[in-house]
Design a protein around this motif. Sequence first.
Motif, mmCIF file in Angstrom:
data_model
loop_
_atom_site.group_PDB
_atom_site.id
_atom_site.type_symbol
_atom_site.label_atom_id
_atom_site.label_comp_id
_atom_site.label_asym_id
_atom_site.label_seq_id
_atom_site.Cartn_x
_atom_site.Cartn_y
_atom_site.Cartn_z
ATOM 1 N N LEU A 95 -19.619 9.488 15.775
ATOM 2 C CA LEU A 95 -18.672 9.042 14.766
ATOM 3 C C LEU A 95 -17.945 7.835 15.313
ATOM 4 O O LEU A 95 -17.258 7.942 16.331
ATOM 5 N N VAL A 96 -18.097 6.700 14.675
ATOM 6 C CA VAL A 96 -17.369 5.511 15.095
ATOM 7 C C VAL A 96 -15.962 5.623 14.519
ATOM 8 O O VAL A 96 -15.792 5.802 13.308
ATOM 9 N N LEU A 97 -14.965 5.552 15.393
ATOM 10 C CA LEU A 97 -13.555 5.642 15.009
ATOM 11 C C LEU A 97 -12.874 4.421 15.599
ATOM 12 O O LEU A 97 -12.613 4.368 16.795
ATOM 13 N N THR A 98 -12.615 3.422 14.763
ATOM 14 C CA THR A 98 -12.214 2.117 15.277
ATOM 15 C C THR A 98 -11.140 1.470 14.415
ATOM 16 O O THR A 98 -10.943 1.871 13.251
ATOM 17 N N THR A 99 -10.491 0.474 14.967
ATOM 18 C CA THR A 99 -9.535 -0.315 14.186
ATOM 19 C C THR A 99 -10.239 -1.439 13.446
ATOM 20 O O THR A 99 -9.640 -2.072 12.582
ATOM 21 N N SER A 100 -11.490 -1.699 13.767
ATOM 22 C CA SER A 100 -12.211 -2.818 13.163
ATOM 23 C C SER A 100 -12.501 -2.562 11.680
ATOM 24 O O SER A 100 -13.048 -1.532 11.310
ATOM 25 N N THR A 101 -12.133 -3.542 10.871
ATOM 26 C CA THR A 101 -12.471 -3.491 9.451
ATOM 27 C C THR A 101 -13.549 -4.521 9.120
ATOM 28 O O THR A 101 -13.841 -4.760 7.951
ATOM 29 N N ALA A 102 -14.133 -5.111 10.158
ATOM 30 C CA ALA A 102 -15.146 -6.153 9.959
ATOM 31 C C ALA A 102 -16.411 -5.557 9.353
ATOM 32 O O ALA A 102 -16.950 -4.568 9.867
ATOM 33 N N GLU A 103 -16.871 -6.160 8.281
ATOM 34 C CA GLU A 103 -18.091 -5.706 7.616
ATOM 35 C C GLU A 103 -19.281 -5.738 8.578
ATOM 36 O O GLU A 103 -20.136 -4.851 8.548
ATOM 37 N N ASP A 104 -19.316 -6.757 9.445
ATOM 38 C CA ASP A 104 -20.414 -6.865 10.417
ATOM 39 C C ASP A 104 -20.455 -5.641 11.341
ATOM 40 O O ASP A 104 -21.531 -5.141 11.662
ATOM 41 N N ASP A 105 -19.267 -5.176 11.780
ATOM 42 C CA ASP A 105 -19.228 -3.991 12.652
ATOM 43 C C ASP A 105 -19.736 -2.759 11.911
ATOM 44 O O ASP A 105 -20.486 -1.950 12.466
ATOM 45 N N LEU A 106 -19.305 -2.614 10.655
ATOM 46 C CA LEU A 106 -19.726 -1.464 9.855
ATOM 47 C C LEU A 106 -21.246 -1.467 9.670
ATOM 48 O O LEU A 106 -21.913 -0.450 9.916
ATOM 49 N N VAL A 107 -21.793 -2.600 9.281
ATOM 50 C CA VAL A 107 -23.238 -2.698 9.056
ATOM 51 C C VAL A 107 -24.000 -2.452 10.357
ATOM 52 O O VAL A 107 -24.965 -1.687 10.398
ATOM 53 N N ALA A 114 -25.255 5.106 13.662
ATOM 54 C CA ALA A 114 -23.997 5.858 13.717
ATOM 55 C C ALA A 114 -24.035 6.896 12.602
ATOM 56 O O ALA A 114 -24.608 6.659 11.535
ATOM 57 N N ASN A 115 -23.419 8.049 12.831
ATOM 58 C CA ASN A 115 -23.433 9.099 11.820
ATOM 59 C C ASN A 115 -22.321 8.934 10.801
ATOM 60 O O ASN A 115 -22.396 9.486 9.707
ATOM 61 N N CYS A 116 -21.286 8.201 11.157
ATOM 62 C CA CYS A 116 -20.289 7.776 10.187
ATOM 63 C C CYS A 116 -19.395 6.722 10.833
ATOM 64 O O CYS A 116 -19.398 6.555 12.049
ATOM 65 N N TYR A 117 -18.692 5.991 9.993
ATOM 66 C CA TYR A 117 -17.840 4.888 10.439
ATOM 67 C C TYR A 117 -16.475 5.097 9.793
ATOM 68 O O TYR A 117 -16.369 5.110 8.558
ATOM 69 N N ILE A 118 -15.458 5.250 10.618
ATOM 70 C CA ILE A 118 -14.111 5.515 10.113
ATOM 71 C C ILE A 118 -13.167 4.475 10.698
ATOM 72 O O ILE A 118 -13.134 4.285 11.916
ATOM 73 N N THR A 119 -12.415 3.820 9.833
ATOM 74 C CA THR A 119 -11.409 2.873 10.295
ATOM 75 C C THR A 119 -10.119 3.637 10.557
ATOM 76 O O THR A 119 -9.639 4.379 9.692
ATOM 77 N N LYS A 120 -9.563 3.448 11.766
ATOM 78 C CA LYS A 120 -8.323 4.139 12.120
ATOM 79 C C LYS A 120 -7.188 3.617 11.254
ATOM 80 O O LYS A 120 -6.942 2.416 11.217
#
Length: 148
Positions: A95-107, A114-120
């Motif tokens: 589970l990615v748990l990050t402050t990044s809201t960058a679309e590139d990071d999500l993609v 990754a099994n999921c992407y969550i912005t802190k």
Amino acid sequence: MQPGMRNPVKILLIEDNLGDIRLIEEVFKDAQIDNQMQVALDGEMAMEMLRKEGEHSHAIRPDLVLLDLNLPKKDGREVLKEIKADKSLKCIPVLVLTTSTAEDDLVEAYQNNANCYITKPFDLNHFIRVVGIIEDFWLNIVKFPLNE
């Protein structure tokens, strides 16, 4: 083990922010499902723990990884790629748990399985709520294969 008893869910938290570590540990400490959390403060330490190398030769194989992307020594993006490229580790949900809201990071995270992407969330109460939802879903609903 007696029938009906579960092993604690083993979690590897890969995070360098001590405040976030404290909050996540507090929420999971009160979880209904028994869990055991280890913390890696950087990407190199995380990979050593996952591969049981050096001083981490006795690290416990996690059932679940919570991964921050912005880490010292080895970036979380690189850690994710290494986990998912490793035959013995790739089945562990990350589970990615990050402050990044960058679309590139999500993609990129999803392209690297990754099994999921969550912005802190920046709001403390919302952050605690999100961690509680993670705990509820991943510890109460999801089933993990038996582990060593």
